[in-house]
Design a protein around this motif. Structure first.
Motif, PDB file in Angstrom:
ATOM      1  N   THR A   1      -4.376  24.487 -10.896  1.00 44.82           N
ATOM      2  CA  THR A   1      -5.072  25.676 -11.378  1.00 44.82           C
ATOM      3  C   THR A   1      -4.360  26.924 -10.862  1.00 44.82           C
ATOM      4  O   THR A   1      -3.528  26.852  -9.956  1.00 44.82           O
ATOM      5  N   ALA A   2      -4.681  28.061 -11.427  1.00 43.67           N
ATOM      6  CA  ALA A   2      -3.978  29.304 -11.105  1.00 43.67           C
ATOM      7  C   ALA A   2      -4.268  29.811  -9.701  1.00 43.67           C
ATOM      8  O   ALA A   2      -3.468  30.539  -9.123  1.00 43.67           O
ATOM      9  N   GLY A   3      -5.402  29.478  -9.145  1.00 41.23           N
ATOM     10  CA  GLY A   3      -5.729  29.944  -7.809  1.00 41.23           C
ATOM     11  C   GLY A   3      -6.386  31.306  -7.784  1.00 41.23           C
ATOM     12  O   GLY A   3      -6.349  31.995  -6.779  1.00 41.23           O
ATOM     13  N   GLY A   4      -6.991  31.703  -8.895  1.00 38.71           N
ATOM     14  CA  GLY A   4      -7.720  32.965  -8.939  1.00 38.71           C
ATOM     15  C   GLY A   4      -9.199  32.703  -8.714  1.00 38.71           C
ATOM     16  O   GLY A   4      -9.929  32.463  -9.659  1.00 38.71           O
ATOM     17  N   VAL A   5      -9.628  32.726  -7.467  1.00 39.60           N
ATOM     18  CA  VAL A   5     -10.985  32.277  -7.165  1.00 39.60           C
ATOM     19  C   VAL A   5     -11.875  33.288  -6.453  1.00 39.60           C
ATOM     20  O   VAL A   5     -13.006  32.979  -6.125  1.00 39.60           O
ATOM     21  N   ILE A   6     -11.381  34.459  -6.184  1.00 40.58           N
ATOM     22  CA  ILE A   6     -12.199  35.443  -5.477  1.00 40.58           C
ATOM     23  C   ILE A   6     -13.332  35.911  -6.388  1.00 40.58           C
ATOM     24  O   ILE A   6     -13.117  36.283  -7.535  1.00 40.58           O
ATOM     25  N   SER A   7     -14.526  35.887  -5.884  1.00 42.82           N
ATOM     26  CA  SER A   7     -15.680  36.400  -6.620  1.00 42.82           C
ATOM     27  C   SER A   7     -15.719  37.910  -6.494  1.00 42.82           C
ATOM     28  O   SER A   7     -15.482  38.454  -5.414  1.00 42.82           O
ATOM     29  N   THR A   8     -15.993  38.573  -7.579  1.00 40.75           N
ATOM     30  CA  THR A   8     -16.054  40.033  -7.535  1.00 40.75           C
ATOM     31  C   THR A   8     -17.406  40.526  -8.019  1.00 40.75           C
ATOM     32  O   THR A   8     -18.116  39.840  -8.735  1.00 40.75           O
ATOM     33  N   GLY A   9     -17.723  41.720  -7.627  1.00 35.51           N
ATOM     34  CA  GLY A   9     -18.903  42.424  -8.115  1.00 35.51           C
ATOM     35  C   GLY A   9     -18.450  43.732  -8.737  1.00 35.51           C
ATOM     36  O   GLY A   9     -17.442  44.307  -8.336  1.00 35.51           O
ATOM     37  N   ARG A  10     -19.164  44.178  -9.736  1.00 40.13           N
ATOM     38  CA  ARG A  10     -18.772  45.405 -10.434  1.00 40.13           C
ATOM     39  C   ARG A  10     -19.858  46.455 -10.222  1.00 40.13           C
ATOM     40  O   ARG A  10     -21.043  46.173 -10.322  1.00 40.13           O
TER      41      ARG A  10
END
Length: 87
Positions: free
Chosen positions: A3-12
């Motif tokens: 997998t790409a390794g984009g796992v950080i959860s974000t808030g907007r």
């Protein structure tokens, strides 16, 4: 493939001018070694490389490999079924 390794959860959050900004809110780490999964994607047990022509030819190499792996597992280690299901 990994997998790409984009796992950080974000808030907007919406700003006063109507624009918005996203900020990281949590990270994801492996249980066994505590490795940060960001930029370190999950590596599958079985690597299967898809080819560009697969979609056009209706081929799914990952599914085919998964079926073969399961067939091998069942052949080598037949599943045990609960005896209460026998009639």
């Amino acid at each position: 493939m990994p997998t790409a390794g984009g796992v950080i959860s974000t808030g907007r959050r919406t700003l006063i001018d109507g624009s918005s900004v996203a900020t990281p809110g949590r990270g994801w780490f492996t249980i066994d070694k505590g490795v940060n999964m960001e930029h370190h994607g999950a590596v599958p047990d079985y690597m299967v490389k898809d080819m560009p022509q697969d979609i056009a030819e209706g081929r799914d190499r990952q599914l085919a490999e998964a079926v073969e792996v399961l067939r091998r597992i069942v052949r080598e280690t037949p599943p045990e079924f609960p005896t209460h299901l026998e009639k």
